[in-house]
Design a protein around this motif. Structure first.
Motif: not given
Length: 342
Positions: A1-20
């Motif tokens: 799992m690869k994690y990145k922080m994403a942001e929209r309108d001041g809201r932060q979201l931790q997103v994990g990216y991986r294969e199905f």
């Protein structure tokens, strides 16, 4: 799992990216339903067994983004062997709740890295909708370029989505392509009036091509592959060999499908020296030039379309800047479809 922080309108979201993983199939289908309800163009993707069997056989590879304990987005790659040597980008969906976080851009880059490591792939393909240009722009940043249109493939009354509808009664696809291993298209046989646009398309791909416009009469029998989507009233015809019976063969196919909204897209093999003669036969049947489906395998294909009773408004399509010249050219061909050229 690869994690990145994403942001929209001041809201932060931790997103994990991986294969199905097989356990993700319910979440993948939920993403499709969130956008299309029950009207997705590929209804088989509502069937868990279809997805899981395709993944197990290596026909599909899905990448997913996970946020707040659920599948937030997914993007698929489809290998089109053996008919083509392409990798098609499919089923790019993001739950509405997680849009504008840049999640799909990360999945696109991951998909590009996956495709680049695949041996024997002539090109990557995307069939982007034209009621928005989001995927066109994102894939354009990855090196994909517009090459042609598949007009009138989606019957608007049969498909639900969350984007603005344009003035057309059927939605269209624009084909965007990235060259991978095939960098020489050889000789293509096309009418002289389309030589300049052909060179522009192939130059944009960085692919060598030689154009020939000599007229070689049709001979022998035609070889066609036919796929009709009755739900969308859209028929795709691959003309792999152009024979003396081509006009009769195409007319016979058309007679099988008589829906009031029926449309036809032809992929004409222009690696066949008889393609110029075939083009003129198809023009007489009401087809007009819509671009190219290049470097898909051993043969090169020109696209032509018969709109039937459907009117097309090319000016209202959402097209990224890189495809504007092609849209204008094809629109002219559509407007001139009753003339000899177009």
């Amino acid at each position: 799992m690869k994690y990145k922080m994403a942001e929209r309108d001041g809201r932060q979201l931790q997103v994990g990216y991986r294969e199905f993983r097989p356990a993700d199939v319910t979440g993948l289908i939920a993403c499709i339903k969130d956008e299309y309800s029950s009207t997705y163009l590929k209804p088989e993707f509502y069937e868990p067994d279809f997805i899981l069997n395709g993944v197990a056989k290596g026909e599909f590879l899905f990448l997913v983004a996970e946020a707040e304990g659920k599948i937030a987005a997914a993007l698929g790659l489809k290998l089109n062997m053996p008919h083509e040597t392409t990798c098609e980008w499919i089923t790019g969906v993001v739950l509405r709740k997680y849009r504008r976080f840049g999640i799909m851009n990360t999945l696109f880059q991951m998909a590009l890295d996956k495709m680049a490591a695949m041996p024997g792939i002539s090109a990557g393909y995307g069939f982007s909708v034209t009621y928005h240009d989001i995927s066109q722009r994102a894939m354009g940043h990855l090196g994909f370029v517009p090459c042609g249109f598949m007009p009138s493939v989606l019957a608007i009354q049969n498909i639900s989505h969350s984007f603005v509808r344009d003035k057309n009664t059927k939605h269209h696809h624009i084909i965007i392509v990235k060259c991978q291993e095939k960098d020489n298209a050889g000789t293509i046989y096309i009418p002289a009036e389309h030589t300049n646009i052909a060179r522009q398309v192939y130059d944009s791909l960085g692919v060598k091509v030689n154009t020939e416009s000599s007229f070689v009469p049709l001979s022998g029998e035609s070889h066609c592959l036919v796929e009709n989507d009755a739900g969308q009233a859209s028929c795709s015809i691959w003309v792999e060999e152009s024979g003396a019976d081509l006009a009769a063969r195409i007319s016979s196919i058309e007679e099988n499908y008589q829906d009031p909204q029926q449309t036809f897209n032809i992929m004409l093999n222009v690696s066949d020296e008889r393609a110029v003669a075939a083009y003129h036969e198809l023009r007489r049947l009401g087809y007009f030039f819509t671009g190219f489906r290049p470097i898909s395998g051993k043969n090169e294909f020109m696209l032509l379309h018969n709109p039937g009773r459907i009117q097309i408004d090319f000016t209202s399509l959402a097209i990224a800047e890189a495809g504007e010249y092609l849209r204008e050219y094809v629109n002219t061909c559509y407007l001139n479809r009753g003339n000899y050229h177009g």
